[in-house]
Design a protein around this motif. Sequence first.
Motif, short mmCIF file in Angstrom:
data_model
loop_
_atom_site.label_atom_id
_atom_site.label_comp_id
_atom_site.label_asym_id
_atom_site.label_seq_id
_atom_site.Cartn_x
_atom_site.Cartn_y
_atom_site.Cartn_z
N VAL A 59 -9.35 1.03 3.74
CA VAL A 59 -7.95 1.19 4.21
C VAL A 59 -7.72 0.53 5.50
CG1 VAL A 59 -6.17 2.98 4.81
CG2 VAL A 59 -7.93 3.56 2.91
N ASP A 60 -7.11 -0.48 5.55
CA ASP A 60 -6.71 -1.30 6.70
C ASP A 60 -7.75 -1.75 7.25
OD1 ASP A 60 -3.81 -0.89 6.24
OD2 ASP A 60 -4.05 1.01 7.41
N GLY A 61 -8.82 -2.08 6.42
CA GLY A 61 -9.95 -2.84 6.98
C GLY A 61 -11.08 -1.76 7.29
N ASP A 62 -10.84 -0.41 7.18
CA ASP A 62 -11.97 0.66 7.66
C ASP A 62 -12.56 1.05 6.32
OD1 ASP A 62 -11.65 0.39 10.24
OD2 ASP A 62 -9.93 1.80 10.21
N GLN A 63 -13.87 1.04 6.04
CA GLN A 63 -14.33 1.51 4.78
C GLN A 63 -14.22 3.06 4.69
OE1 GLN A 63 -18.14 -0.10 3.89
NE2 GLN A 63 -18.59 1.06 1.90
N VAL A 64 -13.88 3.59 3.61
CA VAL A 64 -13.65 4.94 3.52
C VAL A 64 -15.09 5.57 2.79
CG1 VAL A 64 -12.35 6.62 1.88
CG2 VAL A 64 -11.38 4.76 2.81
N ASP A 65 -15.24 6.50 3.47
CA ASP A 65 -16.47 7.44 3.14
C ASP A 65 -16.22 8.23 1.73
OD1 ASP A 65 -18.42 9.72 2.48
OD2 ASP A 65 -18.06 10.13 4.82
N HIS A 66 -17.43 8.00 0.94
CA HIS A 66 -17.20 8.11 -0.52
C HIS A 66 -17.11 9.68 -0.70
CE1 HIS A 66 -18.63 5.07 -3.75
NE2 HIS A 66 -17.86 4.57 -2.52
N ALA A 73 -5.91 9.59 4.90
CA ALA A 73 -4.36 9.29 4.68
C ALA A 73 -4.29 7.97 4.65
CB ALA A 73 -3.96 9.91 6.17
N VAL A 74 -2.98 7.49 4.19
CA VAL A 74 -2.86 6.10 4.22
C VAL A 74 -1.04 6.07 4.62
CG1 VAL A 74 -4.28 5.21 2.38
CG2 VAL A 74 -1.81 6.20 1.84
N GLY A 75 -0.76 4.99 5.33
CA GLY A 75 0.43 5.08 6.02
C GLY A 75 1.39 4.22 5.21
N ASP A 76 2.83 4.05 5.37
CA ASP A 76 3.56 3.46 4.55
C ASP A 76 3.20 1.89 4.57
OD1 ASP A 76 5.34 5.31 4.13
OD2 ASP A 76 6.92 5.06 5.31
N SER A 77 2.70 1.47 5.74
CA SER A 77 2.31 -0.07 5.67
C SER A 77 0.97 -0.58 5.30
CB SER A 77 3.00 -0.71 6.74
OG SER A 77 2.40 -0.08 7.90
N SER A 78 0.15 0.77 4.96
CA SER A 78 -1.43 0.36 4.86
C SER A 78 -1.45 -0.42 3.51
CB SER A 78 -1.83 1.90 4.39
OG SER A 78 -2.08 2.59 5.48
N VAL A 79 -2.82 -1.08 3.63
CA VAL A 79 -3.42 -1.80 2.66
C VAL A 79 -4.68 -1.27 2.02
CG1 VAL A 79 -3.97 -4.05 1.86
CG2 VAL A 79 -2.23 -3.92 3.49
N ILE A 80 -4.69 -0.84 0.86
CA ILE A 80 -5.99 -0.50 0.09
C ILE A 80 -6.63 -1.77 -0.47
CG2 ILE A 80 -7.04 0.87 -1.45
CD1 ILE A 80 -4.73 3.05 -0.91
N HIS A 81 -7.95 -1.93 -0.16
CA HIS A 81 -8.68 -2.80 -0.74
C HIS A 81 -9.63 -2.17 -1.48
CE1 HIS A 81 -6.90 -6.19 2.16
NE2 HIS A 81 -7.02 -6.86 1.07
N LEU A 82 -9.91 -2.66 -2.84
CA LEU A 82 -11.17 -2.47 -3.75
C LEU A 82 -12.03 -3.42 -3.65
CD1 LEU A 82 -8.78 -0.20 -4.75
CD2 LEU A 82 -10.66 0.60 -5.76
N PHE A 83 -13.30 -3.05 -3.44
CA PHE A 83 -14.56 -4.10 -3.66
C PHE A 83 -15.62 -3.46 -4.41
CE2 PHE A 83 -11.89 -5.89 -0.01
CZ PHE A 83 -12.49 -7.08 -0.02
N GLN A 84 -16.52 -4.20 -4.68
CA GLN A 84 -17.60 -3.86 -5.41
C GLN A 84 -18.83 -3.93 -4.58
OE1 GLN A 84 -16.35 -6.76 -6.05
NE2 GLN A 84 -18.16 -8.21 -6.05
N ALA A 85 -19.72 -3.15 -4.80
CA ALA A 85 -21.07 -3.54 -3.81
C ALA A 85 -21.77 -4.82 -4.43
CB ALA A 85 -22.01 -2.45 -4.22
N LEU A 86 -22.64 -5.46 -3.51
CA LEU A 86 -23.36 -6.69 -3.97
C LEU A 86 -24.55 -6.29 -4.61
CD1 LEU A 86 -22.78 -9.07 -1.10
CD2 LEU A 86 -21.08 -8.50 -2.97
N SER A 87 -25.04 -7.06 -5.69
CA SER A 87 -26.11 -6.54 -6.26
C SER A 87 -26.96 -7.77 -6.70
CB SER A 87 -26.14 -5.72 -7.31
OG SER A 87 -25.48 -6.30 -8.45
N GLY A 88 -28.25 -7.65 -6.91
CA GLY A 88 -29.14 -8.79 -7.22
C GLY A 88 -29.31 -8.96 -8.83
#
Lengths: 89, 361
Positions: A59-66, A73-88
């Motif tokens: 959320v806005d560049g901060d990784q969220v604790d699972h 909390a997210v704000g009106d102008s927040s951006v949520i990014h979803l990524f995947q873990a890297l794996s071998g």
Amino acid sequence: MTAITFAKAFRRHVDCPDDNVDGATVGDALDDYFTRHPAVRSYVLDDEGSLRRHVTVFVDGDQVDHRCGPATAVGDSSVIHLFQALSGG
Amino acid sequence: MSDILIGTRKGLFRYRNSAVELVDFLGIPVTVVLRDPRDGRIHAALDHGHFGIKLHRSDDDGATFTEASAPVYPPRPGDETDPVRGDDVPWSTSLIWALEAGHPDDAGALWCGTIPGGLFRSTDRGDSWELVRSLWDDPSRTNWFGGGYDFPGIHSVSIDPSRPETVLVGISCGGAWRSDDLGATWSVTKGMIADYMPPENAEDPTIQDPHRLARCAAAPDVVWCQHHSGMFKSTDGGSSWIEIRDVAPSTFGFAVAAHPKDPETAWFVPAISDEVRVPVDGRMVVTRTRDGGRSFDAIGAGLPADNAWHLVYRHGLDVDETGERLALGSTTGSLWVSEDGGDQFSEVSNDLPPIACVRFV
């Protein structure tokens, strides 16, 4: 409105366009997104509704604790990014 | 001539007209695949890892696939934890490990085995799935444990062609279970022996690790089992098991195939041992019995005889409906085919991704 955007690893498997959603928390925002794009739910959450172990949310560049991620909390102008873990392999 | 569908670590492939071709899902693990002989629909189970397991299906012979409903567990009671580790027992599908069509009389029925140990049944050709609670709720499930995975899994679902309501499932590690009423009630089968347990627990039927079960279609009371601790045979539809001993070069392995017409014939793929999962002396062989398990021959002309360090997983061996064609796929990406029951193999490819399953269709 909160913006949600997915890494390209998701986009390969499921149609998950960027969207603007409602919700005061990450959980609410994702719920709203999944209402609009129901096929995406199972790619982010497991059968029990928990965030998949190897999916990460920022959320806005901060990784969220699972453990308490959905309550973040997210704000009106927040951006949520979803990524995947890297794996071998 | 029938095709072979090949599920691999990086996609679904097919062997057709003497050539390997990509079907779909390049880069994605395909854990099991089924072509339902009743309607021709192909079901492919994918393991996206990060994004969970999915089921896709094709009604046009694999030309196009669409995502379908995957088996989903019901809500977990809050208090269920692994009795040994104390972890929460997941009520969430982490792998699809078995897909089978129901009996021809059981219209629309499909069976699906999963990790963490749930059996699912569909009665609408895979549009929806329901957890078979009678097995999942068996009190012995607290004894089951994972073999190679953190939680137990159902890898074999065998329908009895002569009894439409009889189903046999194999669980690593939870034994083999038989139902004679389409899954309403179950009994655990007896006779397997686990040498990975203390002696007093070795015969506990609920902790056995049958790696794979294979039934003779024409004589369905004959079922073969490659077990973690050896090879077993049943002549009563899986209700009881007799160990087959002293088979060279080894009784350890994962895969087994039963001849569809001849109950005396079956094939296994040996590896050295639990601790060393490669062919004995680096020589790839198949062990075949043609006398009901009294004797075995190590066969496999055409398979690599030196410095061959392949392993064949539990779904990596299949026989076609004639009993003559065999397909053998390894974790190092080799595929071999035999047209004469295993006397002679020919190499199809050494360049596939690690193979999880092969299936004549």
